[in-house]
Scaffold this motif. Structure first.
Motif, PDB file in Angstrom:
ATOM      1  N   ALA A  42      -3.303  -3.158  -5.170  1.00  0.00           N
ATOM      2  CA  ALA A  42      -3.802  -2.445  -6.685  1.00  0.00           C
ATOM      3  C   ALA A  42      -5.245  -2.352  -6.607  1.00  0.00           C
ATOM      4  CB  ALA A  42      -3.170  -3.253  -7.586  1.00  0.00           C
ATOM      5  N   LEU A  45     -10.429   1.311  -4.464  1.00  0.00           N
ATOM      6  CA  LEU A  45     -11.423   2.658  -4.906  1.00  0.00           C
ATOM      7  C   LEU A  45     -11.208   2.832  -6.117  1.00  0.00           C
ATOM      8  CD1 LEU A  45     -11.604   4.566  -1.550  1.00  0.00           C
ATOM      9  CD2 LEU A  45     -13.377   2.951  -2.280  1.00  0.00           C
ATOM     10  N   GLY A  46      -9.653   2.706  -6.628  1.00  0.00           N
ATOM     11  CA  GLY A  46      -9.382   3.153  -7.692  1.00  0.00           C
ATOM     12  C   GLY A  46     -10.331   2.322  -9.107  1.00  0.00           C
ATOM     13  N   TYR A 128      -7.871   8.938   1.235  1.00  0.00           N
ATOM     14  CA  TYR A 128      -8.611   7.423   0.846  1.00  0.00           C
ATOM     15  C   TYR A 128      -9.742   7.068   2.067  1.00  0.00           C
ATOM     16  CZ  TYR A 128      -8.197   3.169  -1.928  1.00  0.00           C
ATOM     17  OH  TYR A 128      -8.128   2.019  -2.734  1.00  0.00           O
ATOM     18  N   PHE A 249      -2.405   5.064 -10.197  1.00  0.00           N
ATOM     19  CA  PHE A 249      -3.128   5.019  -9.270  1.00  0.00           C
ATOM     20  C   PHE A 249      -3.660   3.531  -8.980  1.00  0.00           C
ATOM     21  CE2 PHE A 249      -6.600   5.640  -6.352  1.00  0.00           C
ATOM     22  CZ  PHE A 249      -6.290   6.353  -5.352  1.00  0.00           C
ATOM     23  N   SER A 252      -1.035   1.080  -7.785  1.00  0.00           N
ATOM     24  CA  SER A 252      -0.286   1.740  -6.415  1.00  0.00           C
ATOM     25  C   SER A 252       1.185   2.055  -6.627  1.00  0.00           C
ATOM     26  CB  SER A 252      -0.436   0.411  -5.602  1.00  0.00           C
ATOM     27  OG  SER A 252      -1.757   0.046  -5.345  1.00  0.00           O
TER      28      SER A 252
END
Ligand code: TRP
Length: 469
Positions: A42, A45-46, A128, A249, A252
């Motif tokens: 989780a 980068l998000g 990604y 996002f 995940s």
């Protein structure tokens, strides 16, 4: 040994038994390790790159509030559903969904939910890796003092120079890919687990250090105000959709990643409790990232709504000005690479598990094969910023197209398929038993949310994307 015997039998039943043989698939050694793995997936980068910049673009506090509501009302129910499908199906997403569908007497066509997820994860991973590569490129650049005293313009030029240099981008993305595949190649116990045990706690510690630093050196009060005092006049319908998409996002969801991690979860662990803890940890990291970044943004009179460049263009300016900035900055990018790596692992695991279980090839072969395809795909993303920048489809480069297709369409579609499958295809008692929520009222609330609230919210997003609302 059972493994070998069943294979020797050579029957379909034998192969299935092998797939479902927990011992041969491997299990997390404890609930704590599952928690680390799911949190590692989780947090990525998000949280550290995307959350601060979308918050900045969408006006701060009010957006954060809507995002938190999305996590609570849509993200957590869906996360629980994914983990549950994985654990009960005990296979890769495609196999797990097919098995549960068969059990429920439904069409095994539902397996599309599983393999589409794996495919989505694979596509996400291909770009990604490239963004993770930027973070990797910034590690030596920052530690070596490359940003010391840099101006806004010069920092933008440095980022531009990175994007214009395909060789550097390819080298960095390849290094991230190689690290991911090496870890995944060693399997659940050997590879994932061992690395997660130190990667995740390390990430948390680095994050806290950075927040403390930002609190001392930056405009902490202003950042708190920006993040936590909602100004609803800043909120638009578009921001609500961005918040929902980001909730997907960051947790995940919709890609089978949490399903495959759930499939390694030992029996007897509460899915509900663990999922809530994962969502809490993920949210905590996003908020910590905000608390680390915005005090520096405000302290250096930078623009919070600068967009995707917030970290790569504006933060180096702050690092370049602060005392010891090259080290703080260097550690910051190390942290970003670590976070991206644990997410990349989870993005690749559904397809690797699918290849090994569906086609019974070895893990090494699966890793090498998919690594090669991923590498080729990632070249498309790399060249989107230089050689192929002018080749566009509907005004989007290859990179933008992949991002748009996966984030806005495939992930919500996977999420929709998952909630419809769980809420409307599986039998209520099966779900109730598998999910392990003992309190009847709580289960009822989750079940209602999953059957009605979540699908309606996702459909609203689609309608909006189609321009119908
Ligand atoms: N959640 C990760 C992040 O916030 C990215 C990620 C990892 C992901 N696995 C995923 C996104 C599966 C969608 C689906 O950066």
């Amino acid at each position: 040994m059972t493994d070998k015997t069943s294979l020797a039998a050579g029957t379909f039943a034998g192969a299935r038994a092998r797939i479902q043989d927990n011992a041969s698939r491997g299990l997390w050694s404890s609930r704590w390790v599952f928690f680390l793995a799911a949190t590692g997936s989780a947090v990525g980068l998000g949280n550290i790159w995307k959350f601060p910049y979308v918050t900045g673009q969408n006006g701060g506090g009010a957006f954060v509030l809507v995002y938190l509501a999305c996590i609570l009302l849509i993200g957590i129910p869906l996360l629980m559903a994914e983990v549950m499908i994985g654990r009960r199906g005990r296979a890769n997403p495609d196999g797990a969904v097919a098995r549960l569908a068969r059990e429920a007497g439904a069409s095994s066509r539902w397996r599309v939910v599983g393999w589409l997820g794996g495919l989505t994860g694979f596509l996400i991973l291909s770009f990604y890796l490239v963004v993770a590569g930027w973070a990797l490129a910034y590690v030596p650049a920052t530690f070596s003092g490359g940003f010391t005293g840099v101006s806004g313009e010069a920092s933008g030029e440095l980022f531009g120079a990175l994007l214009a240099d395909p060789l550097r981008l390819v080298v960095c993305a390849t290094l991230v890919l190689a690290a991911t595949m090496l870890i995944v190649g060693f399997g659940v116990r050997g590879g994932l687990e061992r690395s997660l045990r130190f990667l995740m706690p390390g990430l948390f510690v680095l994050m806290l250090v950075l927040v403390v630093y930002a609190a001392i050196e930056g405009e902490f009060a202003q950042a708190l105000q920006f993040l936590f005092v909602p100004d609803f006049s800043e909120l638009t319908a578009q921001s609500v959709l961005v918040a929902l998409g980001h909730a997907f996002f960051t947790l995940s969801l919709g890609c089978g990643a949490m399903m495959v991690y759930g499939s390694y979860l030992p029996e007897g662990t509460s899915i509900a409790k663990t999922s809530i803890l994962v969502a809490l940890a993920d949210t905590a990291v996003a908020l910590l990232a905000g608390l680390a970044i915005f005090p520096l943004v405000f302290g250096n009179a930078l623009e919070p709504g600068a967009g995707p460049g917030l970290i790569f263009v504006t933060l180096p300016i702050a690092f370049g000005q602060m005392p010891l900035g090259q080290f703080v900055g260097g550690f910051f990018f190390v942290m970003l690479v670590i976070a991206a790596l644990t997410s990349a692992i989870s993005l690749s695991e559904p397809s690797i598990a699918w290849l090994t279980e569906r086609f019974r090839i070895s893990r090494t072969k699966a890793v090498l094969g998919s690594g090669l395809v991923l590498w080729l795909l990632s070249l498309g993303s790399v060249f989107s910023f230089n050689h192929w920048a002018d080749y566009q489809l509907f005004g989007k480069t290859f990179f933008d197209t992949l991002d748009y297709l996966t984030t806005n369409w495939l992930m919500p579609l996977g999420g929709l398929g998952t909630v419809l499958f769980t809420g409307w295809v599986l039998q209520r008692h099966v779900v109730s038993e598998a999910i392990g929520i003992r309190n009847a009222g709580l289960f009822q609330a989750w079940w209602k949310l999953l059957r009605y609230g979540t699908p309606v919210a996702i459909v609203l997003v689609f309608l909006n994307l189609l321009g119908l609302i």
